[in-house]
Write an enzyme that holds these catalytic residues in place. Structure first.
Site, PDB file in Angstrom:
ATOM      1  N   HIS A 197       1.045  -1.038  -0.117  1.00 25.97           N
ATOM      2  CA  HIS A 197      -0.018  -0.122   0.101  1.00 25.97           C
ATOM      3  C   HIS A 197       0.705   1.283   0.044  1.00 25.97           C
ATOM      4  O   HIS A 197       2.172   1.194   0.016  1.00 25.97           O
ATOM      5  CB  HIS A 197      -0.959  -0.142   1.148  1.00 25.97           C
ATOM      6  CG  HIS A 197      -0.510  -0.006   2.544  1.00 25.97           C
ATOM      7  ND1 HIS A 197       0.553  -0.764   3.011  1.00 25.97           N
ATOM      8  CD2 HIS A 197      -0.425   0.789   3.382  1.00 25.97           C
ATOM      9  CE1 HIS A 197       0.793  -0.555   4.282  1.00 25.97           C
ATOM     10  NE2 HIS A 197       0.231   0.408   4.687  1.00 25.97           N
TER      11      HIS A 197
ATOM     12  N   HIS B  67      -7.584  -1.812   5.847  1.00 26.09           N
ATOM     13  CA  HIS B  67      -6.543  -0.819   6.406  1.00 26.09           C
ATOM     14  C   HIS B  67      -7.039   0.695   6.015  1.00 26.09           C
ATOM     15  O   HIS B  67      -8.123   0.600   5.398  1.00 26.09           O
ATOM     16  CB  HIS B  67      -5.109  -1.031   5.929  1.00 26.09           C
ATOM     17  CG  HIS B  67      -4.151  -0.204   6.284  1.00 26.09           C
ATOM     18  ND1 HIS B  67      -3.856  -0.154   7.906  1.00 26.09           N
ATOM     19  CD2 HIS B  67      -2.810   0.415   5.881  1.00 26.09           C
ATOM     20  CE1 HIS B  67      -2.780   0.572   8.217  1.00 26.09           C
ATOM     21  NE2 HIS B  67      -2.076   0.935   6.885  1.00 26.09           N
TER      22      HIS B  67
ATOM     23  N   HIS C  68       1.299   4.027   2.115  1.00 28.59           N
ATOM     24  CA  HIS C  68       1.887   4.616   3.294  1.00 28.59           C
ATOM     25  C   HIS C  68       3.254   4.493   3.115  1.00 28.59           C
ATOM     26  O   HIS C  68       3.867   3.361   2.582  1.00 28.59           O
ATOM     27  CB  HIS C  68       1.292   3.985   4.580  1.00 28.59           C
ATOM     28  CG  HIS C  68      -0.031   4.143   4.917  1.00 28.59           C
ATOM     29  ND1 HIS C  68      -0.833   3.503   5.739  1.00 28.59           N
ATOM     30  CD2 HIS C  68      -0.905   5.182   4.516  1.00 28.59           C
ATOM     31  CE1 HIS C  68      -1.994   4.004   5.804  1.00 28.59           C
ATOM     32  NE2 HIS C  68      -2.093   5.186   5.160  1.00 28.59           N
TER      33      HIS C  68
ATOM     34  N   ASP D 211       5.852   4.241   4.801  1.00 26.43           N
ATOM     35  CA  ASP D 211       6.724   3.088   5.596  1.00 26.43           C
ATOM     36  C   ASP D 211       6.654   1.867   4.986  1.00 26.43           C
ATOM     37  O   ASP D 211       7.440   0.887   5.020  1.00 26.43           O
ATOM     38  CB  ASP D 211       6.411   2.862   7.047  1.00 26.43           C
ATOM     39  CG  ASP D 211       4.877   2.485   7.302  1.00 26.43           C
ATOM     40  OD1 ASP D 211       3.959   2.928   6.458  1.00 26.43           O
ATOM     41  OD2 ASP D 211       4.641   1.839   7.945  1.00 26.43           O
ATOM     42  N   HIS D 212       5.807   1.900   3.548  1.00 24.36           N
ATOM     43  CA  HIS D 212       6.082   0.676   2.892  1.00 24.36           C
ATOM     44  C   HIS D 212       6.466   0.740   1.346  1.00 24.36           C
ATOM     45  O   HIS D 212       6.742  -0.106   0.786  1.00 24.36           O
ATOM     46  CB  HIS D 212       4.518   0.033   2.887  1.00 24.36           C
ATOM     47  CG  HIS D 212       3.992  -0.708   3.977  1.00 24.36           C
ATOM     48  ND1 HIS D 212       4.234  -1.756   4.472  1.00 24.36           N
ATOM     49  CD2 HIS D 212       3.872   0.205   5.104  1.00 24.36           C
ATOM     50  CE1 HIS D 212       3.848  -1.934   5.693  1.00 24.36           C
ATOM     51  NE2 HIS D 212       3.592  -0.775   6.263  1.00 24.36           N
TER      52      HIS D 212
ATOM     53  N   HIS E  39       5.866  -5.437  11.990  1.00 22.13           N
ATOM     54  CA  HIS E  39       5.205  -3.919  12.145  1.00 22.13           C
ATOM     55  C   HIS E  39       5.134  -3.637  13.377  1.00 22.13           C
ATOM     56  O   HIS E  39       4.159  -2.951  13.826  1.00 22.13           O
ATOM     57  CB  HIS E  39       3.951  -4.092  11.170  1.00 22.13           C
ATOM     58  CG  HIS E  39       3.660  -2.668  10.561  1.00 22.13           C
ATOM     59  ND1 HIS E  39       2.763  -2.067  11.222  1.00 22.13           N
ATOM     60  CD2 HIS E  39       4.048  -2.027   9.450  1.00 22.13           C
ATOM     61  CE1 HIS E  39       2.422  -0.955  10.664  1.00 22.13           C
ATOM     62  NE2 HIS E  39       3.328  -0.763   9.448  1.00 22.13           N
TER      63      HIS E  39
ATOM     64  N   ASP F 230      -0.226  -3.902   5.710  1.00 16.85           N
ATOM     65  CA  ASP F 230      -0.985  -3.654   7.222  1.00 16.85           C
ATOM     66  C   ASP F 230      -2.431  -3.965   7.175  1.00 16.85           C
ATOM     67  O   ASP F 230      -3.088  -3.868   6.074  1.00 16.85           O
ATOM     68  CB  ASP F 230      -0.776  -2.011   7.479  1.00 16.85           C
ATOM     69  CG  ASP F 230       0.669  -1.723   7.718  1.00 16.85           C
ATOM     70  OD1 ASP F 230       1.554  -2.381   7.478  1.00 16.85           O
ATOM     71  OD2 ASP F 230       0.747  -0.519   7.701  1.00 16.85           O
TER      72      ASP F 230
HETATM   73 ZN    ZN Z   1       2.738   0.383   7.994  1.00 16.81          ZN
HETATM   74 ZN    ZN Z   2      -0.236   1.476   6.668  1.00 17.20          ZN
END
Ligand code: ZN
Ligand code: ZN
Length: 306
Positions: free
Chosen positions: A62, A142, A64, A66-67, A272, A214
């Site tokens: 996805h 999510h 976001h 952090d990915h 995570h 997530d």
């Molecule tokens: Zn994340």
């Molecule tokens: Zn996320």
């Protein structure tokens, strides 16, 4: 028939001194896949000795940061290395626009071909397939559109039982192909037949890996990931912060354990982790109250299934 999973980054939110956001390198039946690409992925690939050239397919869960905030940097480095091989990127609709805009404004077009496979299905779909391996999406729950990924070896050919075949001289080498593919032996004059099960042995057991991050607790995914050998499921929080899971659409360690139990998987890896927690062993302890075979993700840790 094997799986080797190298954890690169496994923490949530932002990179810190000893904690990097999500990225994993998966080797399955001689195929190589990068899963998510948080900031710091290049550093971790070098630290854990993964050859950059092996990466031809990248799966992004996805959008976001952090990915996937490490993705443009990795593509840029591939360009500096004069990469020639195609690169395939699978991720949510919009990923092409984000990456292409950065390449365009920095006048950094790659010499190698970039292929984007944008995802928007809300059902599990097959997104990659070759002779040995297939990859399916796992629709997650999510705050924005998110998929996990199921990596599966295909069932191989049956093995020839040469001890029995040798006793039947009418079977020739040119018949082996059909036998390996499960067909019965029929003599050239059509008068005699030998059942395939008498002449062959079962194919080797196949391996499978499911990546789920997530997501909020979503029991319906268990039908997609039933009986996988290895499951990575996010566990951002412990029970003390369960009230946060509804708003943030994340899971607790116990919820990850419940998914592992309901899907009857062999091993569960948790990751995570929220930076609120210092003692990660507590994640294992809580998950083990519902599912026994639990491991914690850690940068550089390797999980193998054979
Ligand atoms: Zn994340
Ligand atoms: Zn996320």
């Amino acid at each position: 028939m094997s799986i080797k999973l190298t954890i690169l980054g496994c923490h949530s939110a932002t990179p810190r001194k000893d904690a990097f956001p999500t990225a994993q390198f998966l080797e399955i039946n001689d195929r190589h896949f990068l899963i998510d690409c948080g900031e710091g992925t290049q550093t971790l690939l070098r630290r854990h000795k993964v050859q950059f050239a092996k990466i031809r397919h990248i799966f992004i869960s996805h959008l976001h940061g952090d990915h996937f905030y490490g993705l443009i940097g990795l593509i840029s480095t591939f360009g500096i290395h004069n990469r020639e091989n195609d690169l395939h990127i699978y991720g949510p609709k919009g990923i092409k626009e984000i990456i292409v805009l950065q390449l365009k404004l920095s006048k950094s077009w790659t010499k190698f071909s970039l292929f984007f496979h944008e995802l928007k299905n809300n059902e599990s779909v097959l997104i990659y397939e070759d002779k040995k391996v297939e990859v399916h999406t796992i629709p997650l729950d999510h705050r924005i559109y998110t998929n996990g990924f199921l990596f599966k070896e295909k069932i191989g050919q049956r093995k020839l039982n040469m001890d029995i075949i040798k006793l039947n001289p009418e079977i020739e080498i040119c018949d082996y192909h059909n036998l390996k593919n499960g067909k019965d032996f029929i003599s050239s004059d059509g008068k005699s037949m030998i059942k395939n099960s008498k002449l062959t042995l079962p194919a080797k057991k196949t391996c499978s890996y499911a990546f789920c991050s997530d997501t909020a607790y979503k029991p319906s995914i268990t039908s997609i990931i039933q009986n996988v050998d290895l499951l990575y499921h996010e566990a951002t929080f412990l029970e003390d912060k369960k009230s946060l899971t509804e708003k943030t659409k994340h899971s607790t360690a116990i919820e990850a354990g419940k998914i592992a139990k309901q899907a009857d998987v062999s091993q569960l890896i948790l990751g995570h982790f929220s930076c609120r927690y210092e003692n990660l062993e507590l994640f294992k302890e809580e998950a083990r109250t519902v599912f026994n075979n639990v491991h914690l993700a850690k940068s550089g840790k390797v999980f193998e299934v054979k």
